[in-house]
Design a protein around this motif. Structure first.
Motif, PDB file in Angstrom:
ATOM      1  N   VAL A  26       0.935  -1.219  -0.042  1.00  0.00           N
ATOM      2  CA  VAL A  26       0.158   0.020  -0.151  1.00  0.00           C
ATOM      3  C   VAL A  26       0.866   1.222   0.108  1.00  0.00           C
ATOM      4  O   VAL A  26       0.733   2.184  -0.591  1.00  0.00           O
ATOM      5  N   ASP A  30      -0.470   3.209  -5.628  1.00  0.00           N
ATOM      6  CA  ASP A  30      -1.277   4.277  -5.861  1.00  0.00           C
ATOM      7  C   ASP A  30      -2.600   3.730  -5.382  1.00  0.00           C
ATOM      8  O   ASP A  30      -3.069   2.374  -5.618  1.00  0.00           O
ATOM      9  N   GLU A  31      -3.768   4.571  -4.576  1.00  0.00           N
ATOM     10  CA  GLU A  31      -4.973   4.012  -4.424  1.00  0.00           C
ATOM     11  C   GLU A  31      -5.891   3.423  -5.319  1.00  0.00           C
ATOM     12  O   GLU A  31      -6.323   2.445  -4.989  1.00  0.00           O
ATOM     13  N   CYS A  32      -5.642   4.161  -6.654  1.00  0.00           N
ATOM     14  CA  CYS A  32      -6.657   3.552  -7.478  1.00  0.00           C
ATOM     15  C   CYS A  32      -6.131   2.390  -8.061  1.00  0.00           C
ATOM     16  O   CYS A  32      -6.968   1.367  -8.632  1.00  0.00           O
ATOM     17  N   LEU A  68     -14.628   3.721  -0.202  1.00  0.00           N
ATOM     18  CA  LEU A  68     -13.696   4.523  -0.507  1.00  0.00           C
ATOM     19  C   LEU A  68     -14.050   5.442  -1.697  1.00  0.00           C
ATOM     20  O   LEU A  68     -13.411   6.481  -1.550  1.00  0.00           O
ATOM     21  N   ARG A  77      -7.888  10.049   5.937  1.00  0.00           N
ATOM     22  CA  ARG A  77      -6.750   9.098   5.690  1.00  0.00           C
ATOM     23  C   ARG A  77      -6.304   8.142   6.434  1.00  0.00           C
ATOM     24  O   ARG A  77      -6.113   7.168   5.987  1.00  0.00           O
ATOM     25  N   ARG A  80      -8.712   5.353   5.710  1.00  0.00           N
ATOM     26  CA  ARG A  80      -8.587   4.883   4.430  1.00  0.00           C
ATOM     27  C   ARG A  80      -7.441   3.888   4.230  1.00  0.00           C
ATOM     28  O   ARG A  80      -7.550   2.944   3.627  1.00  0.00           O
ATOM     29  N   ALA A  81      -6.386   4.101   4.963  1.00  0.00           N
ATOM     30  CA  ALA A  81      -5.298   3.377   4.985  1.00  0.00           C
ATOM     31  C   ALA A  81      -5.360   2.076   5.458  1.00  0.00           C
ATOM     32  O   ALA A  81      -5.158   0.873   4.907  1.00  0.00           O
ATOM     33  N   LEU A  84      -7.494   0.165   2.685  1.00  0.00           N
ATOM     34  CA  LEU A  84      -6.551  -0.106   1.594  1.00  0.00           C
ATOM     35  C   LEU A  84      -5.732  -1.437   1.960  1.00  0.00           C
ATOM     36  O   LEU A  84      -5.243  -2.228   0.959  1.00  0.00           O
TER      37      LEU A  84
END
Length: 189
Positions: A26, A30-32, A68, A77, A80-81, A84
């Motif tokens: 992670v 990239d998140e996407c 998300l 954030r 989100r982490a 992810l």
């Protein structure tokens, strides 16, 4: 039939090690790309053939991806982490049990999801409440109504996110007082 088992500290440690590997992925992805990999896994893994317990856990990944990508929710954030990491683990075909192993290949994914969903349950609950609040507000017919709705939704989002953080902190404090006794076992059902 209901089957339950206990994960001993060594078992939990293996999951934590796998999660640390996912966390490293992670940090350099990239998140996407992580979300796209999770979506790809959802589309290609034999989820429909998996036992019900596994299928129910894996389908929760869809809800996490939706959370998300929900701009109105705007998950902060730190949370989100956490999500992810879970998605990175889920989308790794070579995790603890390779996903292509018949019948049990997705068992480790389901167990990891169970463990991590327990950790972020206040985040998931807050998002569920947010979706219900958004639905209850309905659609606004005019510009003034849309502005009012957006303000109310933002106010509700802020309240729910503050609540989820308070609950996580309260739980962390409570578990710090009772945690880590030797021989502690985590039960997964």
């Amino acid at each position: 039939m209901k089957i339950s088992f206990e994960l001993e500290p060594g078992d939990i440690e293996r999951f934590h090690e796998a999660l640390e590997r996912a966390e490293r992925r992670v940090s350099c992805a990239d998140e996407c790309d992580i979300v796209a990999a999770a979506r790809h896994s959802l589309q290609t893994l034999p989820i429909e053939c998996a036992p019900g317990y596994i299928r129910r856990r894996l389908l929760q990944v869809v809800e996490l991806v939706d959370m998300l990508e929900d701009d109105a929710w705007s998950l902060p954030r730190p949370e989100r982490a956490e999500v992810l990491k879970l998605l990175a683990y889920f989308s790794d075909p070579e995790d603890l049990i390779p996903d292509d192993v018949a019948v049990i290949g997705l068992l480790d994914d389901a167990i990891m999801l169970e463990l991590l969903l327990r950790q972020i349950r206040h985040v998931v609950a807050a998002y569920d409440d947010f979706r219900r609040a958004r639905e209850a507000l309905g659609a606004a017919a005019d510009e003034a109504g849309r502005i009012s709705r957006a303000r109310e939704l933002a106010r509700r989002r802020d309240q729910l996110q503050a609540r989820m953080r308070r609950r996580r902190v309260r739980e962390a404090v409570a578990s710090a007082g009772t945690a880590s006794a030797p021989g502690t076992r985590e039960q997964v059902r």
